[in-house]
Write a protein that holds these residues in place. Sequence first.
Motif, PDB file in Angstrom:
ATOM      1  N   THR A   9       0.834  -1.202   0.000  1.00 16.36           N
ATOM      2  CA  THR A   9       0.000   0.000   0.000  1.00 16.36           C
ATOM      3  C   THR A   9       0.868   1.252   0.000  1.00 16.36           C
ATOM      4  O   THR A   9       0.622   2.188  -0.760  1.00 16.36           O
ATOM      5  N   GLY A  12       2.476   1.653  -3.410  1.00 16.60           N
ATOM      6  CA  GLY A  12       1.479   2.062  -4.399  1.00 16.60           C
ATOM      7  C   GLY A  12       1.062   3.512  -4.271  1.00 16.60           C
ATOM      8  O   GLY A  12       1.009   4.242  -5.264  1.00 16.60           O
ATOM      9  N   LEU A  13       0.786   3.938  -3.062  1.00 20.04           N
ATOM     10  CA  LEU A  13       0.294   5.304  -2.858  1.00 20.04           C
ATOM     11  C   LEU A  13       1.408   6.350  -2.886  1.00 20.04           C
ATOM     12  O   LEU A  13       1.214   7.445  -3.418  1.00 20.04           O
ATOM     13  N   ILE A  16       4.588   4.944  -6.397  1.00 21.07           N
ATOM     14  CA  ILE A  16       4.023   4.843  -7.741  1.00 21.07           C
ATOM     15  C   ILE A  16       2.969   5.927  -7.968  1.00 21.07           C
ATOM     16  O   ILE A  16       2.653   6.255  -9.092  1.00 21.07           O
ATOM     17  N   GLN A  17       2.451   6.488  -6.891  1.00 20.53           N
ATOM     18  CA  GLN A  17       1.467   7.570  -6.944  1.00 20.53           C
ATOM     19  C   GLN A  17       0.087   7.126  -7.444  1.00 20.53           C
ATOM     20  O   GLN A  17      -0.597   7.875  -8.137  1.00 20.53           O
ATOM     21  N   PHE A  18      -0.288   5.885  -7.104  1.00 22.74           N
ATOM     22  CA  PHE A  18      -1.666   5.483  -7.372  1.00 22.74           C
ATOM     23  C   PHE A  18      -2.588   6.410  -6.594  1.00 22.74           C
ATOM     24  O   PHE A  18      -2.253   6.852  -5.490  1.00 22.74           O
ATOM     25  N   ASN A  19      -3.741   6.707  -7.128  1.00 25.45           N
ATOM     26  CA  ASN A  19      -4.712   7.527  -6.412  1.00 25.45           C
ATOM     27  C   ASN A  19      -5.564   6.700  -5.467  1.00 25.45           C
ATOM     28  O   ASN A  19      -6.112   7.237  -4.509  1.00 25.45           O
ATOM     29  N   ARG A  20      -5.659   5.394  -5.748  1.00 22.73           N
ATOM     30  CA  ARG A  20      -6.582   4.565  -4.988  1.00 22.73           C
ATOM     31  C   ARG A  20      -6.096   3.123  -4.999  1.00 22.73           C
ATOM     32  O   ARG A  20      -5.612   2.626  -5.999  1.00 22.73           O
ATOM     33  N   ILE A  21      -6.274   2.458  -3.855  1.00 27.87           N
ATOM     34  CA  ILE A  21      -5.998   1.029  -3.748  1.00 27.87           C
ATOM     35  C   ILE A  21      -7.222   0.370  -3.144  1.00 27.87           C
ATOM     36  O   ILE A  21      -7.778   0.862  -2.156  1.00 27.87           O
ATOM     37  N   ARG A  69      -5.113   8.127  -1.867  1.00 28.80           N
ATOM     38  CA  ARG A  69      -3.951   8.958  -1.565  1.00 28.80           C
ATOM     39  C   ARG A  69      -4.415  10.359  -1.212  1.00 28.80           C
ATOM     40  O   ARG A  69      -5.249  10.941  -1.893  1.00 28.80           O
TER      41      ARG A  69
END
Length: 71
Positions: A9, A12-13, A16-21, A69
């Motif tokens: 998590t 990812g957040l 990698i700068q994912f907006n949502r997991i 995020r």
Amino acid sequence: MKEAVEALTNVGLNKIQFNRIEIRCESTNLKSRAIPEKLGFELEGILKSEDLSADGSKLTDTCIYAKVRTE
């Protein structure tokens, strides 16, 4: 498992700068549900009769947990 999900998590957040997991799990699997709950994921909903049970004998409900995020 909690430590692995927490590390993934964070990567990812934050890296990698994912907006949502999302984490999806069977509603009756309390051990699986405990992981996102302990890590601050929000239960966004429960999909009724959404998937087959692990043994394929019946339909089960699926919980959707998510973490977004923050800016």
